[in-house]
Design a protein around this motif. Structure first.
Motif, PDB file in Angstrom:
ATOM      1  N   LYS A   7       5.524  10.406  62.889  1.00 54.56           N
ATOM      2  CA  LYS A   7       6.634  11.842  62.628  1.00 54.56           C
ATOM      3  C   LYS A   7       6.067  12.766  63.605  1.00 54.56           C
ATOM      4  N   LEU A   8       4.669  13.075  63.821  1.00 52.44           N
ATOM      5  CA  LEU A   8       4.120  14.229  64.686  1.00 52.44           C
ATOM      6  C   LEU A   8       4.809  13.888  66.233  1.00 52.44           C
ATOM      7  N   TYR A   9       4.897  12.444  66.628  1.00 53.77           N
ATOM      8  CA  TYR A   9       5.323  12.007  67.914  1.00 53.77           C
ATOM      9  C   TYR A   9       6.602  12.550  68.312  1.00 53.77           C
ATOM     10  N   LEU A  10       7.586  12.323  66.949  1.00 51.70           N
ATOM     11  CA  LEU A  10       8.987  12.612  67.214  1.00 51.70           C
ATOM     12  C   LEU A  10       9.183  13.947  67.163  1.00 51.70           C
ATOM     13  N   ALA A  13       8.101  15.751  70.428  1.00 46.03           N
ATOM     14  CA  ALA A  13       9.060  15.573  71.438  1.00 46.03           C
ATOM     15  C   ALA A  13      10.082  16.400  71.297  1.00 46.03           C
ATOM     16  N   LEU A  14      10.716  16.761  70.172  1.00 42.09           N
ATOM     17  CA  LEU A  14      11.746  17.682  69.828  1.00 42.09           C
ATOM     18  C   LEU A  14      11.278  19.168  70.152  1.00 42.09           C
ATOM     19  N   TYR A  15      10.201  19.405  69.911  1.00 40.61           N
ATOM     20  CA  TYR A  15       9.425  20.610  70.150  1.00 40.61           C
ATOM     21  C   TYR A  15       9.689  21.109  71.601  1.00 40.61           C
ATOM     22  N   ASN A  16       8.827  20.055  72.415  1.00 43.14           N
ATOM     23  CA  ASN A  16       9.011  20.061  73.888  1.00 43.14           C
ATOM     24  C   ASN A  16      10.462  20.095  74.284  1.00 43.14           C
ATOM     25  N   TRP A  17      11.288  19.388  73.859  1.00 44.49           N
ATOM     26  CA  TRP A  17      12.673  19.408  74.169  1.00 44.49           C
ATOM     27  C   TRP A  17      13.204  20.835  74.217  1.00 44.49           C
ATOM     28  N   CYS A  18      13.193  21.747  72.988  1.00 42.93           N
ATOM     29  CA  CYS A  18      13.397  22.732  72.671  1.00 42.93           C
ATOM     30  C   CYS A  18      12.803  23.780  73.712  1.00 42.93           C
ATOM     31  N   ASP A  41       9.539  30.262  50.759  1.00 37.20           N
ATOM     32  CA  ASP A  41      10.146  29.201  50.429  1.00 37.20           C
ATOM     33  C   ASP A  41      11.279  29.198  49.996  1.00 37.20           C
ATOM     34  N   GLN A  42      12.288  28.272  49.797  1.00 33.03           N
ATOM     35  CA  GLN A  42      13.434  28.061  49.054  1.00 33.03           C
ATOM     36  C   GLN A  42      13.434  26.797  48.338  1.00 33.03           C
ATOM     37  N   ASP A  43      13.399  26.678  47.079  1.00 28.26           N
ATOM     38  CA  ASP A  43      13.405  25.401  46.469  1.00 28.26           C
ATOM     39  C   ASP A  43      12.258  24.265  47.214  1.00 28.26           C
ATOM     40  N   GLY A  44      11.204  24.978  47.262  1.00 29.66           N
ATOM     41  CA  GLY A  44       9.907  24.163  47.699  1.00 29.66           C
ATOM     42  C   GLY A  44      10.057  23.916  49.243  1.00 29.66           C
ATOM     43  N   VAL A  45      11.027  24.215  49.995  1.00 27.40           N
ATOM     44  CA  VAL A  45      10.971  24.001  51.414  1.00 27.40           C
ATOM     45  C   VAL A  45      11.140  25.328  51.975  1.00 27.40           C
ATOM     46  N   ILE A  46      10.332  25.377  53.222  1.00 26.30           N
ATOM     47  CA  ILE A  46      10.198  26.769  54.113  1.00 26.30           C
ATOM     48  C   ILE A  46      10.608  26.167  55.346  1.00 26.30           C
ATOM     49  N   VAL A  47      11.218  27.122  56.198  1.00 30.83           N
ATOM     50  CA  VAL A  47      11.770  27.188  57.363  1.00 30.83           C
ATOM     51  C   VAL A  47      10.971  28.174  58.407  1.00 30.83           C
ATOM     52  N   LEU A  48      10.375  27.540  59.373  1.00 27.04           N
ATOM     53  CA  LEU A  48       9.570  28.264  60.279  1.00 27.04           C
ATOM     54  C   LEU A  48       9.750  28.231  61.661  1.00 27.04           C
ATOM     55  N   ASN A  49       9.823  29.425  62.372  1.00 26.66           N
ATOM     56  CA  ASN A  49       9.929  29.377  63.664  1.00 26.66           C
ATOM     57  C   ASN A  49       8.595  28.825  64.299  1.00 26.66           C
ATOM     58  N   LEU A  50       8.651  27.825  65.262  1.00 26.84           N
ATOM     59  CA  LEU A  50       7.565  27.383  66.026  1.00 26.84           C
ATOM     60  C   LEU A  50       7.333  27.822  67.553  1.00 26.84           C
ATOM     61  N   GLY A  51       8.293  28.761  67.812  1.00 26.94           N
ATOM     62  CA  GLY A  51       8.473  29.214  69.100  1.00 26.94           C
ATOM     63  C   GLY A  51       7.174  30.134  69.495  1.00 26.94           C
ATOM     64  N   ALA A  90      16.531  22.907  67.090  1.00 26.30           N
ATOM     65  CA  ALA A  90      16.948  24.162  67.833  1.00 26.30           C
ATOM     66  C   ALA A  90      17.646  25.258  67.070  1.00 26.30           C
ATOM     67  N   ARG A  91      16.931  26.321  66.910  1.00 25.36           N
ATOM     68  CA  ARG A  91      17.447  27.412  66.152  1.00 25.36           C
ATOM     69  C   ARG A  91      19.124  27.594  66.681  1.00 25.36           C
ATOM     70  N   GLU A  92      19.051  27.707  68.122  1.00 23.70           N
ATOM     71  CA  GLU A  92      20.347  28.406  68.473  1.00 23.70           C
ATOM     72  C   GLU A  92      21.535  27.126  68.495  1.00 23.70           C
ATOM     73  N   THR A  93      21.484  26.176  68.524  1.00 27.81           N
ATOM     74  CA  THR A  93      22.369  24.955  68.457  1.00 27.81           C
ATOM     75  C   THR A  93      22.314  24.094  67.217  1.00 27.81           C
ATOM     76  N   GLY A  94      21.217  24.069  66.605  1.00 32.40           N
ATOM     77  CA  GLY A  94      21.316  23.220  65.278  1.00 32.40           C
ATOM     78  C   GLY A  94      20.831  21.660  65.803  1.00 32.40           C
ATOM     79  N   HIS A  95      20.671  21.309  66.938  1.00 35.16           N
ATOM     80  CA  HIS A  95      20.531  20.002  67.489  1.00 35.16           C
ATOM     81  C   HIS A  95      19.081  19.748  67.315  1.00 35.16           C
ATOM     82  N   GLY A  96      18.709  18.590  66.681  1.00 35.02           N
ATOM     83  CA  GLY A  96      17.191  18.222  66.513  1.00 35.02           C
ATOM     84  C   GLY A  96      17.259  16.781  65.684  1.00 35.02           C
ATOM     85  N   ILE A  97      16.384  16.785  64.788  1.00 32.46           N
ATOM     86  CA  ILE A  97      16.262  15.516  64.107  1.00 32.46           C
ATOM     87  C   ILE A  97      15.597  15.494  62.795  1.00 32.46           C
TER      88      ILE A  97
END
Length: 132
Positions: A7-10, A13-18, A41-51, A90-97
């Protein structure tokens, strides 16, 4: 089964792609078992900016992601275990995995390949068949 760190490798990779494309990497993760500030969090899930502008001491470690970030003006040490990561995008496009747990919990093969089903044709080496 894929190793827990897959999971961390994937995610890495997406982090670096962004970052390579000038986009802001965001992660969605389960809070149970993670070290995240309460109330974000919302319903046990958190969204974080990794920039890089939002984090300090950011690192992909063998079993999770660690960094410092400000929440309500206070510095907080964040720890996200690999198994908590739900998605990175990616926050701007929503593209990711999306990285659902089901992708990483397949049963181990028993070591013996299963012959293919179908015509009684003798399979080639490695159980591959020639299809005409």
């Amino acid at each position: 089964m894929l190793p827990p760190s897959a999971k961390l490798y994937l995610a890495s990779a997406l982090y670096n792609w962004c970052l390579d494309r000038g986009l802001t990497p965001y992660v969605s993760a389960k809070v149970q078992g993670a070290r995240v500030p309460r109330g974000y969090d919302q319903d046990g899930v958190i969204v974080l900016n990794l920039g890089p502008e939002a984090t300090n001491r950011f690192a992909f470690e063998p079993d999770g992601i660690s960094f410092q970030a400000r929440f309500g003006g206070k510095v907080f040490d964040v720890w996200l275990p690999a198994e908590n990561i739900i998605a990175i995008y990616a926050r701007e496009t929503g593209h990711g995995i999306a990285l659902p747990d089901e992708m990483f919990t397949a049963p181990e093969p028993d070591g013996e390949p299963t012959p293919p089903e179908g015509p009684e044709e003798k399979p080639a080496k490695g159980f591959l068949r020639v299809v005409k």
